[in-house]
Scaffold this motif. Structure first.
Motif, PDB file in Angstrom:
ATOM      1  N   ARG A 130     -27.263  -0.854 -38.199  1.00 25.11           N
ATOM      2  CA  ARG A 130     -27.540  -2.126 -38.859  1.00 25.11           C
ATOM      3  C   ARG A 130     -27.361  -2.007 -40.371  1.00 25.11           C
ATOM      4  O   ARG A 130     -26.962  -2.951 -41.037  1.00 25.11           O
ATOM      5  N   ARG A 161     -21.384  -2.418 -41.608  1.00 19.65           N
ATOM      6  CA  ARG A 161     -21.356  -3.772 -42.145  1.00 19.65           C
ATOM      7  C   ARG A 161     -20.048  -4.493 -41.861  1.00 19.65           C
ATOM      8  O   ARG A 161     -19.965  -5.701 -41.998  1.00 19.65           O
ATOM      9  N   THR A 162     -19.008  -3.743 -41.501  1.00 16.58           N
ATOM     10  CA  THR A 162     -17.715  -4.339 -41.180  1.00 16.58           C
ATOM     11  C   THR A 162     -17.282  -3.879 -39.799  1.00 16.58           C
ATOM     12  O   THR A 162     -17.826  -2.921 -39.237  1.00 16.58           O
ATOM     13  N   SER A 164     -16.158  -0.226 -39.939  1.00 21.06           N
ATOM     14  CA  SER A 164     -17.237   0.757 -39.987  1.00 21.06           C
ATOM     15  C   SER A 164     -17.987   0.804 -38.659  1.00 21.06           C
ATOM     16  O   SER A 164     -18.431   1.882 -38.226  1.00 21.06           O
ATOM     17  N   THR A 183     -17.438  -8.258 -31.445  1.00 18.74           N
ATOM     18  CA  THR A 183     -17.090  -9.109 -32.584  1.00 18.74           C
ATOM     19  C   THR A 183     -16.226 -10.299 -32.213  1.00 18.74           C
ATOM     20  O   THR A 183     -16.089 -11.240 -33.008  1.00 18.74           O
ATOM     21  N   GLN A 228      -7.980  -7.376 -39.728  1.00 18.96           N
ATOM     22  CA  GLN A 228      -9.179  -7.927 -40.343  1.00 18.96           C
ATOM     23  C   GLN A 228     -10.366  -6.977 -40.173  1.00 18.96           C
ATOM     24  O   GLN A 228     -11.494  -7.400 -39.929  1.00 18.96           O
ATOM     25  N   ALA A 257     -12.022  -5.446 -42.252  1.00 14.86           N
ATOM     26  CA  ALA A 257     -13.069  -5.601 -43.263  1.00 14.86           C
ATOM     27  C   ALA A 257     -13.974  -6.797 -42.996  1.00 14.86           C
ATOM     28  O   ALA A 257     -14.890  -7.070 -43.778  1.00 14.86           O
ATOM     29  N   THR A 258     -13.741  -7.494 -41.882  1.00 14.28           N
ATOM     30  CA  THR A 258     -14.572  -8.646 -41.539  1.00 14.28           C
ATOM     31  C   THR A 258     -16.030  -8.213 -41.372  1.00 14.28           C
ATOM     32  O   THR A 258     -16.321  -7.206 -40.711  1.00 14.28           O
ATOM     33  N   ALA A 259     -16.943  -8.959 -41.942  1.00 20.66           N
ATOM     34  CA  ALA A 259     -18.367  -8.629 -41.823  1.00 20.66           C
ATOM     35  C   ALA A 259     -18.840  -8.790 -40.382  1.00 20.66           C
ATOM     36  O   ALA A 259     -18.403  -9.692 -39.670  1.00 20.66           O
ATOM     37  N   VAL A 260     -19.718  -7.886 -39.983  1.00 18.37           N
ATOM     38  CA  VAL A 260     -20.307  -7.931 -38.644  1.00 18.37           C
ATOM     39  C   VAL A 260     -21.698  -8.538 -38.745  1.00 18.37           C
ATOM     40  O   VAL A 260     -22.541  -8.072 -39.523  1.00 18.37           O
ATOM     41  N   ARG A 261     -21.933  -9.568 -37.962  1.00 11.53           N
ATOM     42  CA  ARG A 261     -23.225 -10.247 -37.985  1.00 11.53           C
ATOM     43  C   ARG A 261     -24.275  -9.447 -37.206  1.00 11.53           C
ATOM     44  O   ARG A 261     -23.930  -8.679 -36.303  1.00 11.53           O
TER      45      ARG A 261
END
Length: 306
Positions: free
Chosen positions: A9, A13-14, A17, A46, A56, A58-62
C-alpha cells in the motif's frame, strides 16, 4: 500485500511498481513464471490490458485495486492455481472459463487439436464439412470449443460425469460456439443410446481422460493435488482404468473413415495403443512440443487412409 521489506500500500503506487512487488512475492511459488503471473494479476487488479500496462505503467493504483491484488496474491501463495484465481485460462486461441470444478487447460493438450486439424486438412472434406464431434470427459469444454472454433459447420456432443464441470463446459461452448454443442452429464458414453446416437455416429472423437495412478496424486504439485478435481485426475491403480472403458466405446462410435485422439500420461503410449488395437483400431503416437508422447490417435483398420 506485505512482502519481506514493506507494505505494497505504501510502495506500489503505480502499476509498474505493483508488478515488480508481485514478481518478488511470487518467486517462491511461481519460479521462472513469477514475472508472467505478476503481470496477469496486475492486469486483473488494475483493468489494464497488456498493451496498456506496457504504455501506461506509471498509472496510479487505487487502494481498492491494491486490495484486489493482495487478495489474489494471498490465494496464489496458498498454491491455488492462477487460472482459478483469475477465472480463465488461455487455450488454443480462446479464453476458457475455469473454476475448481474443472482441470485447468494445459498447453500440451493443444496437441490433440493439432492432430485433429492435420487429419481434417489431409482428409479432403475440409474445414467446412459438417463434422460430428464427440468429447468424452470434457471438463471445461476446451477441446470441443477449440475444434469448433476452427470447423465452422461442425457440431459436438461433450460428455462429463460431473454436473459442476458440465455447467462450466456449457458456459464456454455457449459463448464460443453457440447452438453447436450439446453438453451431457453421463459416465463416458453410456448415455449416447438415449440421445439417438448409433454405432459409427461420429467423425471425430476426442478425450482427455483421468490418467494419474491413484497413489501418485498426492505427490503432484499442490496446485493440482489440492485444488483440481480428483475425479478428473484419478486413473485407477495403474492410470489406465479410463482407457479400458473408452477403447471399446471409441471403436463402436467412430465412423469407418473417422479419427480419434486420446491424451495419455507419461509412459502410457504402448499400453493405450494395445487397448485400442485390441478393438481393431490402427494407432499412432503424437508428441507434444516437449517431444513427450502426448496422445494416441486411432482409426479403423478398414479406413481408406489408414
Amino acid at each position: 500485500m506485505t512482502t519481506g521489506d514493506g507494505d505494497a500500500r505504501g510502495i506500489a503506487r503505480t502499476a509498474d511498481s505493483l508488478r515488480c512487488r508481485l514478481t518478488m512475492a511470487l518467486r517462491p511459488v511461481a519460479g521462472d513464471d513469477a514475472g508472467l503471473e505478476a503481470r496477469m494479476i496486475t492486469e486483473a487488479a488494475t483493468g489494464l490490458d497488456r498493451a496498456a500496462l506496457r504504455l501506461q505503467g506509471a498509472t496510479a493504483v487505487r487502494p481498492a485495486q491494491l486490495m484486489v491484488a493482495e487478495t489474489m496474491l494471498a490465494r496464489r501463495l496458498a498454491r491455488e492455481p492462477l487460472s482459478q484465481i483469475l477465472g480463465s485460462r488461455g487455450f488454443w486461441t480462446l479464453d476458457i472459463d475455469v473454476t475448481a470444478d474443472v482441470l485447468t487447460p494445459r498447453p500440451d493438450t493443444e496437441t490433440l487439436i493439432d492432430a485433429m486439424l492435420d487429419f481434417v486438412d489431409a482428409d479432403g472434406r475440409g474445414h467446412g464439412y459438417p463434422w460430428r464431434v464427440l468429447d468424452l470427459g470434457t471438463g471445461s469444454g476446451c477441446l470441443p470449443a477449440a475444434l469448433l472454433s476452427e470447423l465452422p459447420e461442425a457440431r459436438a456432443i461433450a460428455i462429463d460425469r460431473s454436473p459442476a464441470a458440465a455447467r462450466i463446459a456449457r458456459r464456454n461452448l455457449d459463448r464460443i460456439a453457440p447452438g453447436r454443442a450439446l453438453v451431457v452429464v453421463s459416465d463416458w458414453a453410456s448415455c449416447l443410446a438415449a440421445t439417438g446416437c448409433e454405432a459409427g455416429a461420429f467423425d471425430l472423437i476426442l478425450s482427455n481422460p483421468p490418467y494419474i495412478p491413484s497413489g501418485e496424486i498426492r505427490t503432484l504439485d499442490p496446485e493440482v493435488a489440492r485444488h483440481e478435481p480428483h475425479l478428473a485426475l484419478d486413473g485407477g491403480d495403474d492410470g489406465l482404468a479410463a482407457y479400458r472403458v473408452l477403447a471399446p466405446g471409441i471403436a463402436r462410435l467412430l465412423r469407418p473413415d473417422g479419427f480419434a485422439c486420446i491424451e495419455i500420461g507419461l509412459g502410457q503410449a504402448l499400453d493405450v495403443e494395445r487397448l485400442l488395437a485390441d478393438q481393431g483400431l490402427m494407432t499412432s503416437v503424437r508428441n507434444d512440443l516437449g517431444h513427450i508422447a502426448r496422445c494416441v490417435t486411432a482409426r479403423h483398420a478398414m479406413s481408406p487412409a489408414a
